[in-house]
Structures are given as C-alpha cells and as structure tokens.
Design a protein around this motif. Structure first.
Motif, PDB file in Angstrom:
ATOM      1  N   GLY A 110     -41.588  46.052  18.341  1.00  0.00           N
ATOM      2  CA  GLY A 110     -40.466  45.568  19.138  1.00  0.00           C
ATOM      3  C   GLY A 110     -40.237  44.082  19.035  1.00  0.00           C
ATOM      4  N   ASP A 111     -41.211  43.335  18.483  1.00  0.00           N
ATOM      5  CA  ASP A 111     -41.035  41.898  18.290  1.00  0.00           C
ATOM      6  C   ASP A 111     -40.220  41.571  17.040  1.00  0.00           C
ATOM      7  OD1 ASP A 111     -42.594  41.358  20.535  1.00  0.00           O
ATOM      8  OD2 ASP A 111     -44.458  41.293  19.368  1.00  0.00           O
ATOM      9  N   LEU A 112     -39.965  42.579  16.214  1.00  0.00           N
ATOM     10  CA  LEU A 112     -39.199  42.382  14.989  1.00  0.00           C
ATOM     11  C   LEU A 112     -37.728  42.663  15.274  1.00  0.00           C
ATOM     12  CD1 LEU A 112     -41.690  44.193  12.585  1.00  0.00           C
ATOM     13  CD2 LEU A 112     -41.247  41.724  12.657  1.00  0.00           C
ATOM     14  N   PRO A 113     -36.881  41.657  15.292  1.00  0.00           N
ATOM     15  CA  PRO A 113     -35.477  41.851  15.688  1.00  0.00           C
ATOM     16  C   PRO A 113     -34.765  42.889  14.825  1.00  0.00           C
ATOM     17  CG  PRO A 113     -36.014  39.509  15.604  1.00  0.00           C
ATOM     18  CD  PRO A 113     -37.192  40.241  15.020  1.00  0.00           C
ATOM     19  N   ASP A 114     -34.040  43.780  15.498  1.00  0.00           N
ATOM     20  CA  ASP A 114     -33.211  44.812  14.852  1.00  0.00           C
ATOM     21  C   ASP A 114     -34.033  45.835  14.091  1.00  0.00           C
ATOM     22  OD1 ASP A 114     -30.845  43.403  15.660  1.00  0.00           O
ATOM     23  OD2 ASP A 114     -31.111  42.068  13.930  1.00  0.00           O
ATOM     24  N   ARG A 115     -35.352  45.880  14.307  1.00  0.00           N
ATOM     25  CA  ARG A 115     -36.203  46.785  13.550  1.00  0.00           C
ATOM     26  C   ARG A 115     -35.761  48.237  13.728  1.00  0.00           C
ATOM     27  NH1 ARG A 115     -39.886  50.295  14.437  1.00  0.00           N
ATOM     28  NH2 ARG A 115     -41.481  50.776  12.873  1.00  0.00           N
ATOM     29  N   ALA A 116     -35.788  49.000  12.633  1.00  0.00           N
ATOM     30  CA  ALA A 116     -35.462  50.420  12.646  1.00  0.00           C
ATOM     31  C   ALA A 116     -36.426  51.136  11.721  1.00  0.00           C
ATOM     32  CB  ALA A 116     -34.023  50.650  12.206  1.00  0.00           C
ATOM     33  N   ARG A 168     -46.166  51.707   9.699  1.00  0.00           N
ATOM     34  CA  ARG A 168     -44.738  51.879   9.438  1.00  0.00           C
ATOM     35  C   ARG A 168     -43.923  52.069  10.709  1.00  0.00           C
ATOM     36  NH1 ARG A 168     -42.651  56.885   5.961  1.00  0.00           N
ATOM     37  NH2 ARG A 168     -42.355  57.731   8.062  1.00  0.00           N
ATOM     38  N   ASP A 169     -44.478  52.779  11.681  1.00  0.00           N
ATOM     39  CA  ASP A 169     -43.745  53.029  12.913  1.00  0.00           C
ATOM     40  C   ASP A 169     -44.119  52.053  14.019  1.00  0.00           C
ATOM     41  OD1 ASP A 169     -42.445  55.082  11.684  1.00  0.00           O
ATOM     42  OD2 ASP A 169     -43.527  56.693  12.688  1.00  0.00           O
ATOM     43  N   GLY A 170     -44.808  50.964  13.657  1.00  0.00           N
ATOM     44  CA  GLY A 170     -45.231  49.997  14.658  1.00  0.00           C
ATOM     45  C   GLY A 170     -45.095  48.576  14.152  1.00  0.00           C
ATOM     46  N   GLY A 171     -46.177  47.806  14.330  1.00  0.00           N
ATOM     47  CA  GLY A 171     -46.149  46.402  13.956  1.00  0.00           C
ATOM     48  C   GLY A 171     -47.278  46.051  13.007  1.00  0.00           C
ATOM     49  N   VAL A 172     -48.003  44.969  13.349  1.00  0.00           N
ATOM     50  CA  VAL A 172     -49.079  44.464  12.500  1.00  0.00           C
ATOM     51  C   VAL A 172     -50.343  44.332  13.332  1.00  0.00           C
ATOM     52  CG1 VAL A 172     -49.833  42.622  10.965  1.00  0.00           C
ATOM     53  CG2 VAL A 172     -47.398  43.158  11.144  1.00  0.00           C
TER      54      VAL A 172
END
Length: 446
Positions: free
Chosen positions: A125-131, A95-99
């Motif tokens: 960080g590769d997911l645009p606008d991720r929050a 949830r607080d990161g990626g895949v």
C-alpha cells in the motif's frame, strides 16, 4: 513476409477462441495481436562493441543435484518474485505485497524461518497506484550500489492510474530527518503494462547503472517502436536518467533504451567481464537466453526461430536481428524467469555457469557457456544461426522437486537461493504445498 501461425489464426477468425493449455507455453496469455511492424528498427548510433574473448572458463565436469544440500530457509511467503543481497541484508519482494528485509546471516545459517522473521520495509500500500492484475504486482528489487552509505531501495511494480502500466521507484530507507516520511519516488514511468508480459526484473550492473527489463504488455508491435518502453532493456542512472553512452535511437527514440525487440524478459545477470545476459519467455516454447549488445534488436515479434521453425521467421534471414545463444525451439518450454551467473568458488562444480529458473518446466537449468570452436553435447546449442560468441550446453536440475521456480540468487555466503512461485495461480499437480512459497538454500554438503 511469410505468414506465421498467429497471423493466419487472426485472419480466419480463430484468435478469440484459441486457448493455450497449462504447461504448453512459456507463459499463459491470450494470443498476441497481429503485429503492425514490418521491419526491424536499428539505432542511428551505437557505442563501439567492446566484446573480447572471456578469460574465464566454466568448471570441469557435469553439474548435478548431488553437488549441494537443500534447506528450506523461509516458508509461507506470498508469491516471492525477486531477491537481492546487500551488506548483510536480504530484500525479498512478494508479488501481492511489498518488500521484506531479512538478515542475510539468518538465511545463510537458519532453517524453517517464517515471513515474520523479516521486517516489512515497504508495504504494498506504500507504492502509489500499485495494482496486481494477472502476472503484475510488486516485481523486481535492487539496492543502490553504494548501499548502505546510500540506503536506497529500487522497486519495479505494476500500476493502475487509469490505465495499467509499470514503474520503477526509488525508496529511501533512512530519511534525512526524523520528521520526514519518505515516499517512493518514481524514476522510470510510462512502462506499458497488462495482465501478462510485464517483464519486471531490475539489477545494478558492474557499471553502477540500473538495468530494467520490460515486457511487450501484450502489444508486440510496441517492441519495434524505439519511442516506447515496451519489450526493451533500459539502462539508466540511479536517478533514472539515460546512461550517457546508451545507443542513439534517433529523435523519436527513448535514450534510456539499451536494446529492444524483446517479448517478456524476466532474468538478467552479468558475466565476469560485465556482459549482460538475459532470459525471456517465448511464444509457445521458443524461450531464449541472450547476450546483450548495445543497440541490439532481438527480433520480436517478426523473428523468433531457426530455419526449421514452422511458424516464425528465421534470425538468419534478418541481418538486423541479434540472435540468442539459446532458443529452445518450438517443442521445448522452459518458461524462464530469474537468471544468475554463479561466479563463486564455494560450489566448485557450478562455478562460472548460468542458472535459469523454469516456471512451467519446474526446473533449474544449468547453462554452460563456452567460447571458441567447442563441440557441445547432444541437446546443446551450437546451431550456426545462434549467437556465435558462445556455444551452450544445458543440464536440468531439481525437475519437479520444488515446483515453479521464479528466481535464483547467489548469496554472499556462496550458496544459491531459490524462490518458488507455486501460489501464483499457475501451479499444478502436487503444488502448491502447504508451506509454499519458499526460499530454498543450496550449498555444498557438509
């Protein structure tokens, strides 16, 4: 319309000061705002209902913890949220990161692996606008049905591009050329979001369409707006277009919507004949498991109970409401998240049963569905106001053993894999433990 407790509190000015203690609600959130909806919406046209009596039956006997041995496969994950298997790979969202991608064979035979034993295929960080506000972040994951020939990954995540929302992106794991850096490509945007009630589970169904679960984003009235993507189940093509035989919600409706009137659904899977089944959080208990009908309206936030519910209106009083097969009532909280239909033969006593993960309840619920005139055990669900296609019996496994359970996923080896969620800020008692969060493998004893 009878007043609900929520509306009464709003009228007397208590809404701002009311707090719900940990362990009493399906999810912890602020009190929902007063609904602007006064009736349930219905589609203008729906495909024919192709429901038929199932030709499968659940395994005989009573499922139990002794049917399996449990092994911690991976430890120290950062709030794992979803897991899917495809062609020897296992993809896990944090949830607080990626895949991360693990070798499915390692998960089937290994133990005490670390996150570093998997590869990060997509950074947060590769997911645009991720929050990641509250319960938001990197949530659901799915893999293209033609994987690995089409090496595409789908991710549902929370965004903040000036306002909080959610989106689904497609990410190509193998770019067409060496000098091309693939970027996640949005296929569904404009899903309302908030600190809670983001929905987030995605899955490709047996029809090869992508099913997307969205929450009401703390704005319950949106769930009765067919033009909004809040509180809905979407059914789209792999490119994000509406599936061709979706319901018609009229000129102002969104053609991607399959059902609406949902509060915060977080689990979906399919029976052997392809019927979608979901689990969703209720308001202070009243958690539900529902079979989906095309164009169904599941009632939120006008309807949420039976004739004896002291606070919410009755499904029987609303002809346009599609009732669930399970509603836990005002006194019982599951806080359901991930859901899996176990159709494998390896764990024989578990065959053809539903497994629903509980967060606040810290329990793996085994839901046994039976069609026809069937008598259920005490505590089962066969009330006349529920969905009459099935009755449901429930067994509770591993209560308090692993803490908060986020998801259950059958693997290609026939084992069941559990994701814990003890570092999401909601755990209590002895959780989180030092090695949380974990993936736990359940398989028959040797």
């Amino acid at each position: 319309m009878p007043s609900t407790r929520r509306r009464l509190l709003s009228r007397v000015g208590l809404a701002a000061s009311l707090s719900v203690p940990i362990g009493t609600a399906g999810c912890l959130d602020r009190l929902e705002s007063d609904s602007a909806a006064v009736e349930l919406v219905t589609p203008e046209d729906v495909p024919d209902d192709d429901w038929t009596e199932p030709d499968w039956e659940p395994a005989v006997g009573v499922p139990g913890e002794g049917d399996v041995d449990a092994t911690t496969v991976v430890s120290n994950l950062e709030i794992p949220w979803d897991l899917t298997f495809a062609d020897g790979d296992a993809f896990v969202t944090e949830r607080d990161g990626g895949v991360r991608r693990f070798d499915a064979g390692d998960l089937a035979t290994g133990a005490d692996l670390s996150p570093e034993d998997g590869d990060i295929v997509l950074e947060g960080g590769d997911l645009p606008d991720r929050a990641a506000p509250g319960e938001g972040g990197t949530l659901g994951v799915a893999v293209h049905p033609e994987y690995p020939d089409v090496a595409a990954l789908y991710v549902y995540y929370t965004v903040d591009d000036g306002s909080v929302g959610n989106r689904v992106v497609r990410y190509d794991l193998e770019p067409e050329s060496d000098d091309h850096e693939p970027d996640p490509r949005p296929i569904v945007e404009g899903i309302p979001g908030a600190t809670t009630h983001n929905g987030g589970r995605i899955a490709f169904g047996p029809d090869d369409y992508l099913w997307v679960l969205t929450g009401d984003a703390e704005a319950p009235a949106l769930t009765q707006d067919p033009g909004s993507l809040a509180g809905a189940v979407l059914r789209v093509t792999p490119d994000g277009d509406s599936a061709p035989d979706n319901p018609d919600w009229g000129e102002a409706g969104d053609p991607r919507t399959y059902t609406l009137g949902h509060r915060n659904p977080q689990g979906i899977d399919f029976t052997p004949e392809g019927t979608p089944v979901i689990a969703e959080h209720g308001p202070v208990a009243r958690d539900e498991v529902s079979l989906l009908r095309a164009g169904g309206n599941y009632g939120w936030d006008l309807v949420r109970g039976g004739p004896d519910d002291p606070e919410y209106e009755n499904y029987d009083d609303h002809e346009d409401a599609t009732p669930p097969v399970v509603n836990t009532g005002p006194e019982t909280t599951w806080a359901p998240s991930g859901l899996a239909f176990y159709g494998e033969e390896r764990i024989e006593p578990w065959e053809n049963r539903l497994f629903v993960c509980g967060l606040v309840s810290e329990t793996l619920f085994v839901v046994t569905l039976r069609s026809g005139d069937t008598t259920v055990a005490e505590g089962g669900y066969d009330q006349p106001w529920l969905d009459d296609r099935f009755t449901a019996s429930v067994n509770r496994l591993f209560e308090g053993t692993y803490g908060r359970l986020r998801h259950a996923e059958p693997g290609p080896d026939g084992a069941v894999y559990l994701l814990t969620s003890n570092r999401d800020g909601r755990a209590g008692g002895e959780f989180p433990r030092e090695t949380d969060d974990r993936i736990v493998r359940l398989e028959p004893p040797e």
